[in-house]
Design a protein around this motif. Structure first.
Motif, PDB file in Angstrom:
ATOM      1  N   ARG A 210       0.867  -1.174   0.000  1.00 48.81           N
ATOM      2  CA  ARG A 210       0.000   0.000   0.000  1.00 48.81           C
ATOM      3  C   ARG A 210       0.906   1.227   0.000  1.00 48.81           C
ATOM      4  NH1 ARG A 210      -2.601  -3.858  -0.646  1.00 48.81           N
ATOM      5  NH2 ARG A 210      -4.599  -4.452   0.288  1.00 48.81           N
ATOM      6  N   ALA A 211       1.271   1.674  -1.198  1.00 53.89           N
ATOM      7  CA  ALA A 211       2.240   2.760  -1.323  1.00 53.89           C
ATOM      8  C   ALA A 211       1.650   3.909  -2.121  1.00 53.89           C
ATOM      9  CB  ALA A 211       3.522   2.266  -1.997  1.00 53.89           C
ATOM     10  N   ASN A 212       2.088   5.113  -1.802  1.00 51.58           N
ATOM     11  CA  ASN A 212       1.745   6.312  -2.542  1.00 51.58           C
ATOM     12  C   ASN A 212       3.054   6.998  -2.921  1.00 51.58           C
ATOM     13  OD1 ASN A 212       1.039   9.192  -3.094  1.00 51.58           O
ATOM     14  ND2 ASN A 212      -1.024   8.514  -2.537  1.00 51.58           N
ATOM     15  N   GLY A 213       3.348   7.060  -4.228  1.00 52.79           N
ATOM     16  CA  GLY A 213       4.663   7.475  -4.679  1.00 52.79           C
ATOM     17  C   GLY A 213       5.096   8.848  -4.235  1.00 52.79           C
ATOM     18  N   SER A 214       4.194   9.809  -4.094  1.00 51.55           N
ATOM     19  CA  SER A 214       4.546  11.194  -3.766  1.00 51.55           C
ATOM     20  C   SER A 214       4.216  11.552  -2.324  1.00 51.55           C
ATOM     21  CB  SER A 214       3.810  12.158  -4.704  1.00 51.55           C
ATOM     22  OG  SER A 214       4.112  11.894  -6.057  1.00 51.55           O
ATOM     23  N   SER A 215       4.010  10.564  -1.495  1.00 50.19           N
ATOM     24  CA  SER A 215       3.567  10.828  -0.120  1.00 50.19           C
ATOM     25  C   SER A 215       4.742  10.959   0.822  1.00 50.19           C
ATOM     26  CB  SER A 215       2.631   9.710   0.340  1.00 50.19           C
ATOM     27  OG  SER A 215       3.349   8.483   0.392  1.00 50.19           O
ATOM     28  N   GLY A 216       4.448  11.328   2.041  1.00 52.02           N
ATOM     29  CA  GLY A 216       5.434  11.454   3.108  1.00 52.02           C
ATOM     30  C   GLY A 216       4.749  11.895   4.392  1.00 52.02           C
TER      31      GLY A 216
ATOM     32  N   GLY B  50      10.601   8.855   3.287  1.00 45.62           N
ATOM     33  CA  GLY B  50      11.693   9.810   3.407  1.00 45.62           C
ATOM     34  C   GLY B  50      12.153  10.425   2.106  1.00 45.62           C
ATOM     35  N   ALA B  51      11.846   9.831   0.945  1.00 44.43           N
ATOM     36  CA  ALA B  51      12.367  10.338  -0.328  1.00 44.43           C
ATOM     37  C   ALA B  51      11.705  11.648  -0.746  1.00 44.43           C
ATOM     38  CB  ALA B  51      12.175   9.294  -1.423  1.00 44.43           C
ATOM     39  N   ASN B  52      10.501  11.958  -0.215  1.00 44.66           N
ATOM     40  CA  ASN B  52       9.780  13.178  -0.617  1.00 44.66           C
ATOM     41  C   ASN B  52       9.726  14.217   0.493  1.00 44.66           C
ATOM     42  OD1 ASN B  52       9.040  11.935  -3.139  1.00 44.66           O
ATOM     43  ND2 ASN B  52       7.472  10.783  -2.034  1.00 44.66           N
ATOM     44  N   GLU B  53      10.548  14.103   1.511  1.00 43.40           N
ATOM     45  CA  GLU B  53      10.423  14.962   2.697  1.00 43.40           C
ATOM     46  C   GLU B  53      11.232  16.253   2.622  1.00 43.40           C
ATOM     47  OE1 GLU B  53       8.031  13.645   3.859  1.00 43.40           O
ATOM     48  OE2 GLU B  53       8.352  12.022   5.289  1.00 43.40           O
TER      49      GLU B  53
ATOM     50  N   GLY C  94      15.543   1.850   5.833  1.00 46.33           N
ATOM     51  CA  GLY C  94      16.185   3.128   5.590  1.00 46.33           C
ATOM     52  C   GLY C  94      16.211   3.506   4.119  1.00 46.33           C
ATOM     53  N   MET C  95      16.527   4.770   3.850  1.00 49.22           N
ATOM     54  CA  MET C  95      16.598   5.278   2.486  1.00 49.22           C
ATOM     55  C   MET C  95      17.943   4.921   1.844  1.00 49.22           C
ATOM     56  SD  MET C  95      13.907   6.999   1.312  1.00 49.22           S
ATOM     57  CE  MET C  95      12.975   5.575   1.907  1.00 49.22           C
ATOM     58  N   PRO C  96      17.957   4.637   0.540  1.00 49.06           N
ATOM     59  CA  PRO C  96      19.227   4.426  -0.165  1.00 49.06           C
ATOM     60  C   PRO C  96      19.837   5.766  -0.571  1.00 49.06           C
ATOM     61  CG  PRO C  96      17.420   4.103  -1.682  1.00 49.06           C
ATOM     62  CD  PRO C  96      16.788   4.408  -0.351  1.00 49.06           C
ATOM     63  N   PRO C  97      21.093   5.802  -0.981  1.00 47.97           N
ATOM     64  CA  PRO C  97      21.676   7.048  -1.500  1.00 47.97           C
ATOM     65  C   PRO C  97      21.103   7.361  -2.877  1.00 47.97           C
ATOM     66  CG  PRO C  97      23.229   5.248  -1.733  1.00 47.97           C
ATOM     67  CD  PRO C  97      22.072   4.699  -0.961  1.00 47.97           C
ATOM     68  N   PHE C  98      21.213   8.625  -3.272  1.00 51.01           N
ATOM     69  CA  PHE C  98      20.739   9.066  -4.577  1.00 51.01           C
ATOM     70  C   PHE C  98      21.871   9.768  -5.313  1.00 51.01           C
ATOM     71  CE2 PHE C  98      16.953   8.763  -1.923  1.00 51.01           C
ATOM     72  CZ  PHE C  98      16.100   8.040  -2.738  1.00 51.01           C
ATOM     73  N   GLN C  99      21.655  10.034  -6.603  1.00 49.22           N
ATOM     74  CA  GLN C  99      22.703  10.631  -7.418  1.00 49.22           C
ATOM     75  C   GLN C  99      23.038  12.052  -6.982  1.00 49.22           C
ATOM     76  OE1 GLN C  99      21.811  10.613 -11.614  1.00 49.22           O
ATOM     77  NE2 GLN C  99      23.961  10.634 -12.186  1.00 49.22           N
ATOM     78  N   SER C 100      22.053  12.780  -6.475  1.00 47.98           N
ATOM     79  CA  SER C 100      22.283  14.130  -5.979  1.00 47.98           C
ATOM     80  C   SER C 100      23.022  14.068  -4.643  1.00 47.98           C
ATOM     81  CB  SER C 100      20.952  14.865  -5.814  1.00 47.98           C
ATOM     82  OG  SER C 100      21.136  16.106  -5.168  1.00 47.98           O
ATOM     83  N   ASN C 101      24.137  14.810  -4.563  1.00 44.68           N
ATOM     84  CA  ASN C 101      24.926  14.799  -3.322  1.00 44.68           C
ATOM     85  C   ASN C 101      24.148  15.410  -2.162  1.00 44.68           C
ATOM     86  OD1 ASN C 101      27.112  13.642  -4.674  1.00 44.68           O
ATOM     87  ND2 ASN C 101      27.994  15.631  -5.205  1.00 44.68           N
ATOM     88  N   SER C 102      23.418  16.491  -2.409  1.00 46.73           N
ATOM     89  CA  SER C 102      22.659  17.121  -1.328  1.00 46.73           C
ATOM     90  C   SER C 102      21.532  16.208  -0.845  1.00 46.73           C
ATOM     91  CB  SER C 102      22.094  18.460  -1.810  1.00 46.73           C
ATOM     92  OG  SER C 102      21.245  18.277  -2.944  1.00 46.73           O
ATOM     93  N   MET C 103      20.894  15.517  -1.798  1.00 45.29           N
ATOM     94  CA  MET C 103      19.828  14.599  -1.426  1.00 45.29           C
ATOM     95  C   MET C 103      20.384  13.423  -0.637  1.00 45.29           C
ATOM     96  SD  MET C 103      16.952  12.935  -3.948  1.00 45.29           S
ATOM     97  CE  MET C 103      15.519  12.088  -3.280  1.00 45.29           C
TER      98      MET C 103
ATOM     99  N   ASN D 192      17.890   8.785   7.954  1.00 46.40           N
ATOM    100  CA  ASN D 192      18.116   7.421   8.437  1.00 46.40           C
ATOM    101  C   ASN D 192      18.460   7.407   9.923  1.00 46.40           C
ATOM    102  OD1 ASN D 192      17.564   6.276   5.966  1.00 46.40           O
ATOM    103  ND2 ASN D 192      19.710   6.109   5.336  1.00 46.40           N
ATOM    104  N   GLY D 193      19.182   8.415  10.373  1.00 46.26           N
ATOM    105  CA  GLY D 193      19.469   8.494  11.805  1.00 46.26           C
ATOM    106  C   GLY D 193      18.202   8.678  12.625  1.00 46.26           C
ATOM    107  N   ILE D 194      17.270   9.500  12.117  1.00 51.83           N
ATOM    108  CA  ILE D 194      15.991   9.691  12.819  1.00 51.83           C
ATOM    109  C   ILE D 194      15.167   8.415  12.785  1.00 51.83           C
ATOM    110  CG2 ILE D 194      13.837  11.008  12.810  1.00 51.83           C
ATOM    111  CD1 ILE D 194      15.389  13.355  11.635  1.00 51.83           C
ATOM    112  N   PHE D 195      15.095   7.757  11.631  1.00 49.83           N
ATOM    113  CA  PHE D 195      14.299   6.527  11.510  1.00 49.83           C
ATOM    114  C   PHE D 195      14.814   5.442  12.456  1.00 49.83           C
ATOM    115  CE2 PHE D 195      13.696   7.868   6.816  1.00 49.83           C
ATOM    116  CZ  PHE D 195      12.718   8.765   7.182  1.00 49.83           C
TER     117      PHE D 195
END
Length: 408
Positions: A138-144, A174-177, A221-230, A238-241
């Motif tokens: 049960r996922a919503n792609g743009s949710s958070g 966490g990816a849309n936060e 936890g969230m994986p890394p992304f191509q954007s360094n800031s992201m 991940n520390g909060i989770f």
């Protein structure tokens, strides 16, 4: 003067007449006689230069002296029929094995954003042959948890739990936060102290809501992304989770190392669950490929099997004691059934009872002192064997045969 002019004119006319007459006679000598009945008329220019018509070949007794060379018809080569090569059939991928789920199969509820949807696809593949486990996503792609006006997870989660009745709950958010948050009617910018404090509170509340009925909780936890800031923000999330999930008795699943290289940097291509190099991320550096989804599920799969125990069995029939009777090795019925074989001696390869090799002599019993030890300790020089080049003895042993001297 008039007489001279008239003489010149007459002379000129006579010369022109002679020239024309000579040209006519020459043409008549060159031109062969025409056959009777020929109607063609030719001018002097045609006769001199051959313009207009092609001259017929000369004849002798009504037989042409030569005939124009005719081109012999070429023999046509037999056409070979081109055989169209058939394309090699591409081996079809084996159809996935469809395993019917058990009526009392344990259900795993996966909730979250688009990363949770990828995780659900990977878990579907991981447990497709396990009849005792069903994956419900049960996922919503743009949710958070930041935008509760778009999708309210604290309100939707109890309804999903009541619908699915899961044995395990998996959360991936966490990816849309990375956006501003509304706190008490005011807009708070991302990553401020007030923003981080409020977000930590919301994560803790959501984790406690998932653990309300004492259902095992796995927060991925969230994986890394191509954007360094992201990527840097995902480290903070991940520390909060981890802190809030473990506070309510849940487990935090760290997947970070599966999507970075040895230096901890983001990678588009990496090893899959079998160790093969594959593409893990999409061209945008955010979404996951099919292999990336399966690798993401690999980190969660072990904890699910640990929590569900027997329900995580593959469902294949395991033979009992009666089914294993053919695999048991029984002891011989009697001692005489055992065939005893004498060991083979190393110095008797032909099994003929001999104690020496062919052409060899009996080995001399030594005292344990090597020629070097005798030379260094006592200054003794060991005699050279008979027949060796450094054997300087005057009296040759009988075993050495001297070469006869050939004399003329």
């Amino acid at each position: 003067m008039s007489g001279r002019h008239s003489d010149r004119t007459g002379l000129r006319w006579l010369l022109n007449a002679l020239i024309v007459l000579s040209i006519g006679l020459t043409a008549l000598l060159i031109e062969p006689p025409r056959q009777a009945g020929a109607q063609e008329r030719r001018t002097i220019i045609d006769m001199l230069f051959g313009f207009g018509r092609r001259r017929p070949p000369p004849v002798y007794d009504d037989v042409p002296i030569y005939e124009p060379r005719q081109r012999e018809p070429q023999q046509q080569r037999p056409r070979t029929k081109k055989v169209k090569q058939k394309a090699k059939p591409v081996p079809a991928e084996p159809a996935p094995v469809v395993v019917e789920k058990l009526p009392d199969a344990k259900k795993v509820l996966v909730v979250g954003d688009f990363v949770a949807a990828s995780l659900g696809d990977g878990l579907q593949t991981a447990f497709e042959t396990t009849p005792g486990i069903v994956i419900e996503t049960r996922a919503n792609g743009s949710s958070g948890l930041v935008r509760d006006d778009y999708f309210d997870w604290p309100e939707s989660l109890p309804a999903y739990i009541g619908e699915v009745k899961p044995s395990v709950i998996i959360v991936s958010l966490g990816a849309n936060e990375r956006q501003q948050m509304s706190i008490d009617g005011a807009k708070e910018k991302f990553r401020t102290d007030a923003w981080l404090a409020e977000y930590t509170r919301r994560v803790g509340t959501f984790a406690a809501l998932a653990r309300k009925d004492k259902i095992p909780l796995l927060w991925v936890g969230m994986p890394p992304f191509q954007s360094n800031s992201m990527t840097a923000d995902m480290v903070t999330f991940n520390g909060i989770f981890r802190t809030e999930a473990e506070r309510v008795g849940g487990n935090f699943i760290d997947i970070w190392d599966g999507f970075v290289d040895e230096g901890g940097k983001f990678v588009m291509t990496g090893s899959d669950i079998n160790g093969q190099q594959v593409r893990l991320r999409g061209s945008d550096g955010i979404n996951l490929t099919k292999a990336g989804k399966r690798k993401l599920a690999f980190y969660v799969e072990k904890d699910i099997r640990k929590l569900l125990g027997e329900a995580a069995a593959s469902g294949q029939d395991v033979p009992g004691a009666d089914g294993l009777k053919d695999l048991v090795v029984t002891a011989p019925t009697a001692n005489e059934d055992i065939i005893q074989t004498q060991p083979i001696s190393l110095d008797d390869p032909d099994l003929d009872g001999g104690s020496a090799l062919l052409g060899g002599t009996t080995a001399l019993a030594g005292n344990g002192k090597s020629p070097r030890d005798k030379l260094v300790e006592k200054g003794e020089v060991v005699s050279a064997p008979a027949g060796r080049v450094d054997d300087f003895r005057l009296a040759k042993p009988e075993t050495v045969i001297s070469n006869p001297v050939i004399r003329n």
